[in-house]
Scaffold this motif. Structure first.
Motif, PDB file in Angstrom:
ATOM      1  N   PRO A   1     -14.405  -4.798   1.922  1.00 27.66           N
ATOM      2  CA  PRO A   1     -12.645  -4.704   1.402  1.00 27.66           C
ATOM      3  C   PRO A   1     -12.132  -3.933   3.408  1.00 27.66           C
ATOM      4  N   THR A   2     -11.400  -4.261   3.718  1.00 30.79           N
ATOM      5  CA  THR A   2     -10.907  -4.327   4.791  1.00 30.79           C
ATOM      6  C   THR A   2      -9.254  -4.478   4.972  1.00 30.79           C
ATOM      7  N   HIS A   3      -8.859  -5.069   5.160  1.00 26.17           N
ATOM      8  CA  HIS A   3      -7.605  -4.950   4.817  1.00 26.17           C
ATOM      9  C   HIS A   3      -6.289  -5.533   4.125  1.00 26.17           C
ATOM     10  N   PHE A   4      -5.138  -4.198   3.503  1.00 28.58           N
ATOM     11  CA  PHE A   4      -4.471  -4.513   2.862  1.00 28.58           C
ATOM     12  C   PHE A   4      -2.980  -5.080   3.643  1.00 28.58           C
ATOM     13  N   ALA A   5      -2.295  -5.520   2.104  1.00 25.89           N
ATOM     14  CA  ALA A   5      -0.794  -5.615   2.819  1.00 25.89           C
ATOM     15  C   ALA A   5       0.170  -5.712   0.814  1.00 25.89           C
ATOM     16  N   VAL A   6       0.584  -5.590   0.800  1.00 28.11           N
ATOM     17  CA  VAL A   6       1.746  -5.221  -0.236  1.00 28.11           C
ATOM     18  C   VAL A   6       2.718  -6.094  -0.711  1.00 28.11           C
ATOM     19  N   ILE A   7       3.296  -6.312  -1.991  1.00 20.85           N
ATOM     20  CA  ILE A   7       4.886  -7.070  -1.910  1.00 20.85           C
ATOM     21  C   ILE A   7       5.529  -6.157  -2.040  1.00 20.85           C
ATOM     22  N   PRO A   8       7.034  -6.474  -1.661  1.00 19.77           N
ATOM     23  CA  PRO A   8       8.222  -5.667  -1.503  1.00 19.77           C
ATOM     24  C   PRO A   8       8.030  -5.512  -2.614  1.00 19.77           C
ATOM     25  N   THR A   9       8.529  -5.771  -3.894  1.00 18.87           N
ATOM     26  CA  THR A   9       8.131  -5.484  -5.136  1.00 18.87           C
ATOM     27  C   THR A   9       7.125  -3.803  -5.580  1.00 18.87           C
ATOM     28  N   GLY A  10       6.356  -4.472  -4.587  1.00 14.58           N
ATOM     29  CA  GLY A  10       5.212  -3.062  -5.351  1.00 14.58           C
ATOM     30  C   GLY A  10       4.575  -3.638  -6.088  1.00 14.58           C
ATOM     31  N   LYS A  11       4.325  -4.479  -6.831  1.00 16.82           N
ATOM     32  CA  LYS A  11       3.496  -4.609  -7.915  1.00 16.82           C
ATOM     33  C   LYS A  11       2.843  -5.553  -7.973  1.00 16.82           C
ATOM     34  N   THR A  12       2.272  -5.590  -6.854  1.00 14.99           N
ATOM     35  CA  THR A  12       0.069  -6.128  -6.397  1.00 14.99           C
ATOM     36  C   THR A  12       0.414  -5.991  -4.314  1.00 14.99           C
ATOM     37  N   VAL A  13      -1.171  -5.492  -5.114  1.00 14.01           N
ATOM     38  CA  VAL A  13      -1.132  -5.491  -3.541  1.00 14.01           C
ATOM     39  C   VAL A  13      -2.906  -6.072  -2.742  1.00 14.01           C
ATOM     40  N   TYR A  14      -2.689  -6.587  -2.126  1.00 13.03           N
ATOM     41  CA  TYR A  14      -3.663  -7.806  -2.049  1.00 13.03           C
ATOM     42  C   TYR A  14      -4.688  -6.894  -0.744  1.00 13.03           C
TER      43      TYR A  14
ATOM     44  N   THR B   1      -8.105  -8.092   1.049  1.00 19.19           N
ATOM     45  CA  THR B   1      -9.183  -9.123   2.024  1.00 19.19           C
ATOM     46  C   THR B   1     -10.650  -8.237   2.019  1.00 19.19           C
ATOM     47  N   THR B   2     -11.489  -9.125   1.586  1.00 21.51           N
ATOM     48  CA  THR B   2     -13.077  -8.346   1.368  1.00 21.51           C
ATOM     49  C   THR B   2     -13.843  -8.931   1.921  1.00 21.51           C
ATOM     50  N   GLY B   3     -13.905 -10.086   3.106  1.00 23.26           N
ATOM     51  CA  GLY B   3     -14.336 -10.652   3.607  1.00 23.26           C
ATOM     52  C   GLY B   3     -14.963 -11.905   2.862  1.00 23.26           C
ATOM     53  N   GLN B   4     -14.709 -12.385   2.077  1.00 23.16           N
ATOM     54  CA  GLN B   4     -14.934 -13.233   0.719  1.00 23.16           C
ATOM     55  C   GLN B   4     -14.668 -13.473   0.196  1.00 23.16           C
ATOM     56  N   GLY B   5     -13.160 -13.263   0.767  1.00 21.21           N
ATOM     57  CA  GLY B   5     -11.983 -13.850  -0.552  1.00 21.21           C
ATOM     58  C   GLY B   5     -11.184 -12.582  -0.032  1.00 21.21           C
ATOM     59  N   VAL B   6      -9.630 -13.145  -1.227  1.00 20.08           N
ATOM     60  CA  VAL B   6      -8.753 -11.992  -1.155  1.00 20.08           C
ATOM     61  C   VAL B   6      -8.811 -11.596  -2.344  1.00 20.08           C
ATOM     62  N   THR B   7      -8.309 -10.685  -3.277  1.00 17.85           N
ATOM     63  CA  THR B   7      -8.356  -9.789  -4.200  1.00 17.85           C
ATOM     64  C   THR B   7      -6.849  -9.140  -4.400  1.00 17.85           C
ATOM     65  N   PRO B   8      -6.063  -9.296  -5.423  1.00 14.12           N
ATOM     66  CA  PRO B   8      -5.490  -9.515  -5.713  1.00 14.12           C
ATOM     67  C   PRO B   8      -5.244  -7.835  -6.826  1.00 14.12           C
ATOM     68  N   ILE B   9      -4.420  -6.962  -6.409  1.00 18.30           N
ATOM     69  CA  ILE B   9      -4.329  -5.630  -7.574  1.00 18.30           C
ATOM     70  C   ILE B   9      -3.329  -5.376  -8.370  1.00 18.30           C
ATOM     71  N   ARG B  10      -3.671  -5.507  -9.276  1.00 21.10           N
ATOM     72  CA  ARG B  10      -1.826  -5.340 -10.283  1.00 21.10           C
ATOM     73  C   ARG B  10      -1.897  -3.774  -9.885  1.00 21.10           C
ATOM     74  N   THR B  11      -0.715  -3.011  -9.779  1.00 21.23           N
ATOM     75  CA  THR B  11      -0.504  -1.455  -9.556  1.00 21.23           C
ATOM     76  C   THR B  11       0.023  -1.443 -10.811  1.00 21.23           C
ATOM     77  N   ALA B  12       0.565  -1.867 -11.645  1.00 22.88           N
ATOM     78  CA  ALA B  12       1.154  -0.767 -13.331  1.00 22.88           C
ATOM     79  C   ALA B  12      -0.388  -0.766 -13.567  1.00 22.88           C
ATOM     80  N   THR B  13      -1.250  -1.226 -13.328  1.00 23.12           N
ATOM     81  CA  THR B  13      -2.566  -1.152 -14.258  1.00 23.12           C
ATOM     82  C   THR B  13      -3.651  -0.764 -13.373  1.00 23.12           C
ATOM     83  N   ASN B  14      -3.165  -0.385 -11.780  1.00 18.94           N
ATOM     84  CA  ASN B  14      -5.347  -0.852 -11.506  1.00 18.94           C
ATOM     85  C   ASN B  14      -6.211  -1.498 -11.454  1.00 18.94           C
ATOM     86  N   SER B  15      -6.133  -2.901 -11.757  1.00 20.34           N
ATOM     87  CA  SER B  15      -6.698  -3.859 -12.415  1.00 20.34           C
ATOM     88  C   SER B  15      -6.803  -4.872 -11.004  1.00 20.34           C
ATOM     89  N   ALA B  16      -7.429  -5.507 -11.186  1.00 24.00           N
ATOM     90  CA  ALA B  16      -7.914  -6.775 -10.179  1.00 24.00           C
ATOM     91  C   ALA B  16      -8.415  -7.550 -10.998  1.00 24.00           C
TER      92      ALA B  16
END
Length: 386
Positions: free
Chosen positions: A292-305, A307-322
């Motif tokens: 994992p290298t870089h982050f971005a978060v949507i304005p509502t804060g519900k999802t953090v993205y 980057t991993t070098g292999q793809g982009v993983t969305p993380i649900r902040t309510a459950t802290n699950s990928a």
């Protein structure tokens, strides 16, 4: 970006290697600034290290404009809050290039410290601060005149973060300290010892604390160190995963997410560690494929993205699950979101010594990608106008 430069080669391999070691060079995780949607289409500006250019992309059409020639090995970018000027650090020429967003023309380069790597602009848009890791300085630039002020001595200057009230710049240094700089006087305060190496630094939305990632080499390795911004003292370190580098905080200030590299088998496995800001405790790590290298978060804060070098993983902040990872070129690197959070853009810096030259757009509602947009060679940074 931090104080690292790769001459004529793709940034991905070298930066990833440095990040695994917990050293500066992995590049900061730049959060998408929460702001009101722009009246017109936003423009994404993409910095290409090996092309010495910045390419504007119209987010309404996903069409790239003509590349803008800047300095040697550009590696970081910041845009003023009013959206009128983009500032690009040129690590190979010790300059910063201002770009008028109205004309997409580069202005006269501004001389700063050697190997400039990180740039941050005060909330009022009046001053840009640039770290020069080669000679250990931070240079203030007046955005009204595009003139550099007197360099501020900060040994090992790396990543920068500015408090929401604009009064203090915090500088993470390669010598394991964080130095506060008063934006009123442009004088450095007493350096705060946090460990032996530092990576990324962020400030909470309420401005009460700064969080800095600590690399390997001492008892505080593999931790995140909170700093009380009222007293400028380091608090108890928070243990996370191996070689933490990037960090982001949700817009509501409740959770920090930390990118960690695993150097054990399998080496392609990384993790993102959530930290509860209120308790100062790390939660269960979230596994991701790749580094994992870089982050971005949507304005509502519900999802953090991430980057991993292999793809982009969305993380649900309510459950802290990928969620399901999705591809974005052969070497996803920097990421930025539109002001409304509806779309994202990911630079593809390629893999190993094979730099790429595209940016992949995606929709956050469906996490589906669009057609890759061609830009300059080795796109390593991206920023959007307000």
């Amino acid at each position: 970006m931090h104080t690292h430069i790769l001459w004529g080669a793709s940034a991905t391999a070298g930066m990833a290697a440095l990040a695994v070691l917990g050293l500066p060079g992995a590049g900061p995780a730049v959060a998408s600034v929460v702001r009101a949607p722009s009246a017109g289409p936003q423009i994404a500006y993409v910095v290409s290290l090996d092309a010495n250019t910045v390419t504007p992309i119209n987010t309404a059409t996903n069409k790239a404009g003509s590349p803008i020639r800047v300095g040697v090995n550009p590696n970081a970018i910041a845009i003023t809050p009013n959206g009128r000027t983009a500032y690009v650090t040129n690590s190979g020429s010790a300059t910063v290039t201002p770009i008028s967003t109205a004309t997409n023309r580069a202005g006269k380069p501004i001389k700063v410290g050697t190997f400039p790597a990180s740039i941050a602009i005060t909330p009022d848009g009046k001053t840009a601060y640039v770290s020069g890791g080669g000679n250990g300085t931070v240079t203030p630039i007046s955005t009204a005149t595009n003139r550099a002020g007197k360099a501020i001595n900060v040994p090992g200057a790396g990543d920068l973060a500015i408090t929401p009230n604009g009064k203090t710049v915090y500088v993470a240094s390669s010598n394991g300290t964080v130095t506060p700089i008063s934006t009123v006087t442009n004088k450095a305060g007493t350096a705060i010892k946090v460990g032996k190496t530092t990576g990324d630094i962020v400030v909470t939305p309420d401005g009460k604390a700064a969080y800095v990632t600590i690399g390997i080499g001492d008892l505080n390795a593999d931790t995140v160190r909170p700093i009380n911004t009222t007293t400028n003292t380091a608090e108890k370190p928070i243990v996370v995963g191996t070689a933490p580098s990037a960090i982001i905080i949700t817009p509501n200030g409740t959770t920090a997410y930390v990118a960690c590299f695993h150097v054990h088998i399998p080496i392609s496995q990384g993790s993102v560690w959530p930290i509860n800001i209120a308790t100062g405790k790390a939660g269960t790590p979230i596994k991701v494929a790749g580094f994992p290298t870089h982050f971005a978060v949507i304005p509502t804060g519900k999802t953090v993205y991430v980057t991993t070098g292999q793809g982009v993983t969305p993380i649900r902040t309510a459950t802290n699950s990928a969620g399901q990872a999705f591809p974005a070129g052969s070497g996803p690197w920097a990421i930025a979101l539109t002001a409304d959070g509806a779309a994202g853009y990911v630079t593809d810096d390629g893999t190993g010594m094979n730099p790429a030259d595209t940016v992949t757009p995606f929709r956050t509602a469906t996490n589906t990608v669009g057609k890759a947009i061609k830009v300059g060679l080795s796109p390593v940074a991206i920023a959007l106008t307000p």
